[in-house]
Design a protein around this motif. Structure first.
Motif, PDB file in Angstrom:
ATOM      1  N   ILE A 160       0.859  -1.183   0.000  1.00 38.11           N
ATOM      2  CA  ILE A 160       0.000   0.000   0.000  1.00 38.11           C
ATOM      3  C   ILE A 160       0.898   1.237   0.000  1.00 38.11           C
ATOM      4  CG2 ILE A 160      -1.675   1.310   1.349  1.00 38.11           C
ATOM      5  CD1 ILE A 160      -2.806  -1.326   2.290  1.00 38.11           C
ATOM      6  N   GLY A 161       0.630   2.148  -0.904  1.00 38.06           N
ATOM      7  CA  GLY A 161       1.435   3.350  -1.029  1.00 38.06           C
ATOM      8  C   GLY A 161       2.492   3.252  -2.106  1.00 38.06           C
ATOM      9  N   LYS A 162       2.613   2.091  -2.708  1.00 41.22           N
ATOM     10  CA  LYS A 162       3.607   1.906  -3.776  1.00 41.22           C
ATOM     11  C   LYS A 162       2.956   1.258  -4.991  1.00 41.22           C
ATOM     12  CE  LYS A 162       7.290   1.335  -0.439  1.00 41.22           C
ATOM     13  NZ  LYS A 162       8.256   0.424   0.154  1.00 41.22           N
ATOM     14  N   LEU A 163       1.728   1.651  -5.274  1.00 45.27           N
ATOM     15  CA  LEU A 163       1.011   1.087  -6.402  1.00 45.27           C
ATOM     16  C   LEU A 163       1.433   1.774  -7.697  1.00 45.27           C
ATOM     17  CD1 LEU A 163      -2.568   0.868  -4.885  1.00 45.27           C
ATOM     18  CD2 LEU A 163      -0.954  -0.977  -5.200  1.00 45.27           C
ATOM     19  N   PRO A 164       1.295   1.074  -8.823  1.00 38.08           N
ATOM     20  CA  PRO A 164       1.558   1.723 -10.106  1.00 38.08           C
ATOM     21  C   PRO A 164       0.572   2.875 -10.301  1.00 38.08           C
ATOM     22  CG  PRO A 164       1.377  -0.657 -10.372  1.00 38.08           C
ATOM     23  CD  PRO A 164       0.991  -0.345  -8.974  1.00 38.08           C
ATOM     24  N   GLY A 165       1.055   4.007 -10.703  1.00 39.92           N
ATOM     25  CA  GLY A 165       0.205   5.178 -10.867  1.00 39.92           C
ATOM     26  C   GLY A 165       0.414   6.211  -9.776  1.00 39.92           C
ATOM     27  N   ASP A 166       1.024   5.805  -8.659  1.00 43.34           N
ATOM     28  CA  ASP A 166       1.373   6.773  -7.619  1.00 43.34           C
ATOM     29  C   ASP A 166       2.526   7.636  -8.136  1.00 43.34           C
ATOM     30  OD1 ASP A 166      -0.523   5.731  -5.950  1.00 43.34           O
ATOM     31  OD2 ASP A 166       0.882   4.559  -4.754  1.00 43.34           O
ATOM     32  N   ILE A 167       2.444   8.903  -7.871  1.00 40.43           N
ATOM     33  CA  ILE A 167       3.435   9.850  -8.380  1.00 40.43           C
ATOM     34  C   ILE A 167       4.582   9.968  -7.379  1.00 40.43           C
ATOM     35  CG2 ILE A 167       3.835  12.240  -9.060  1.00 40.43           C
ATOM     36  CD1 ILE A 167       0.841  12.323  -9.842  1.00 40.43           C
TER      37      ILE A 167
ATOM     38  N   VAL B  36      -7.982   3.584  -4.469  1.00 38.97           N
ATOM     39  CA  VAL B  36      -8.261   2.216  -4.017  1.00 38.97           C
ATOM     40  C   VAL B  36      -8.797   2.224  -2.586  1.00 38.97           C
ATOM     41  CG1 VAL B  36      -7.175   0.011  -3.429  1.00 38.97           C
ATOM     42  CG2 VAL B  36      -6.628   1.133  -5.587  1.00 38.97           C
ATOM     43  N   LEU B  37      -8.176   2.984  -1.700  1.00 39.63           N
ATOM     44  CA  LEU B  37      -8.657   3.056  -0.322  1.00 39.63           C
ATOM     45  C   LEU B  37     -10.055   3.655  -0.245  1.00 39.63           C
ATOM     46  CD1 LEU B  37      -5.473   4.108   1.673  1.00 39.63           C
ATOM     47  CD2 LEU B  37      -6.607   1.899   1.644  1.00 39.63           C
ATOM     48  N   SER B  38     -10.337   4.639  -1.076  1.00 41.10           N
ATOM     49  CA  SER B  38     -11.665   5.238  -1.109  1.00 41.10           C
ATOM     50  C   SER B  38     -12.721   4.215  -1.520  1.00 41.10           C
ATOM     51  CB  SER B  38     -11.674   6.422  -2.064  1.00 41.10           C
ATOM     52  OG  SER B  38     -12.974   6.937  -2.196  1.00 41.10           O
ATOM     53  N   ILE B  39     -12.415   3.421  -2.519  1.00 41.52           N
ATOM     54  CA  ILE B  39     -13.352   2.383  -2.966  1.00 41.52           C
ATOM     55  C   ILE B  39     -13.568   1.336  -1.886  1.00 41.52           C
ATOM     56  CG2 ILE B  39     -13.643   0.483  -4.618  1.00 41.52           C
ATOM     57  CD1 ILE B  39     -12.247   2.313  -6.685  1.00 41.52           C
ATOM     58  N   VAL B  40     -12.489   0.899  -1.249  1.00 45.57           N
ATOM     59  CA  VAL B  40     -12.598  -0.120  -0.198  1.00 45.57           C
ATOM     60  C   VAL B  40     -13.407   0.404   0.981  1.00 45.57           C
ATOM     61  CG1 VAL B  40     -11.264  -1.425   1.507  1.00 45.57           C
ATOM     62  CG2 VAL B  40     -10.512  -1.352  -0.864  1.00 45.57           C
TER      63      VAL B  40
ATOM     64  N   PHE C  86       8.996  14.322  -3.820  1.00 49.39           N
ATOM     65  CA  PHE C  86       7.561  14.601  -3.863  1.00 49.39           C
ATOM     66  C   PHE C  86       6.842  13.285  -4.109  1.00 49.39           C
ATOM     67  CE2 PHE C  86       3.703  15.463  -6.337  1.00 49.39           C
ATOM     68  CZ  PHE C  86       3.024  16.253  -5.429  1.00 49.39           C
ATOM     69  N   PHE C  87       5.923  12.932  -3.224  1.00 51.53           N
ATOM     70  CA  PHE C  87       5.177  11.682  -3.338  1.00 51.53           C
ATOM     71  C   PHE C  87       3.695  11.976  -3.219  1.00 51.53           C
ATOM     72  CE2 PHE C  87       3.350   7.858  -1.297  1.00 51.53           C
ATOM     73  CZ  PHE C  87       3.538   6.990  -2.358  1.00 51.53           C
ATOM     74  N   PHE C  88       2.923  11.568  -4.228  1.00 48.81           N
ATOM     75  CA  PHE C  88       1.480  11.765  -4.215  1.00 48.81           C
ATOM     76  C   PHE C  88       0.814  10.437  -4.566  1.00 48.81           C
ATOM     77  CE2 PHE C  88      -2.566  13.211  -6.115  1.00 48.81           C
ATOM     78  CZ  PHE C  88      -3.073  13.838  -4.985  1.00 48.81           C
ATOM     79  N   PRO C  89       0.261   9.733  -3.575  1.00 46.68           N
ATOM     80  CA  PRO C  89      -0.315   8.400  -3.807  1.00 46.68           C
ATOM     81  C   PRO C  89      -1.740   8.465  -4.369  1.00 46.68           C
ATOM     82  CG  PRO C  89      -0.422   8.935  -1.498  1.00 46.68           C
ATOM     83  CD  PRO C  89       0.285  10.079  -2.165  1.00 46.68           C
ATOM     84  N   ILE C  90      -1.885   8.878  -5.603  1.00 46.36           N
ATOM     85  CA  ILE C  90      -3.212   9.061  -6.193  1.00 46.36           C
ATOM     86  C   ILE C  90      -3.947   7.733  -6.356  1.00 46.36           C
ATOM     87  CG2 ILE C  90      -2.349   9.073  -8.574  1.00 46.36           C
ATOM     88  CD1 ILE C  90      -5.200  11.244  -7.345  1.00 46.36           C
TER      89      ILE C  90
END
Length: 72
Positions: free
Chosen positions: A31-38, A56-60, A47-51
């Motif tokens: 968690i926090g290192k998914l493809p698509g995270d900036i 995913v967390l919002s959906i869950v 700069f890290f932005f886990p979009i």
């Protein structure tokens, strides 16, 4: 007002379960290192932005609240 203590206890139990799953699941599901995270690193600045992680967390969380709402 009588339902407030039950609600607080339920929220507390849900948060404890989520934190345990997060700790155990973090080893298998990064968690926090998914493809698509900036993630941008330039020199000493990071700069890290886990979009995708946020989505995913919002959906869950939405699914969990939906299921809890159906049983209420």
């Amino acid at each position: 007002m009588a339902n407030l203590p039950k609600l607080l206890i339920t929220i507390g139990v849900i948060l404890i379960v989520i934190s345990i799953l997060w700790q155990l699941g973090g080893r298998f599901f990064p968690i926090g290192k998914l493809p698509g995270d900036i993630y941008v690193k330039k020199g000493n600045t990071v700069f890290f932005f886990p979009i995708v992680t946020s989505i995913v967390l919002s959906i869950v969380i939405s699914l969990i609240l939906y299921v809890v709402g159906r049983f209420r």
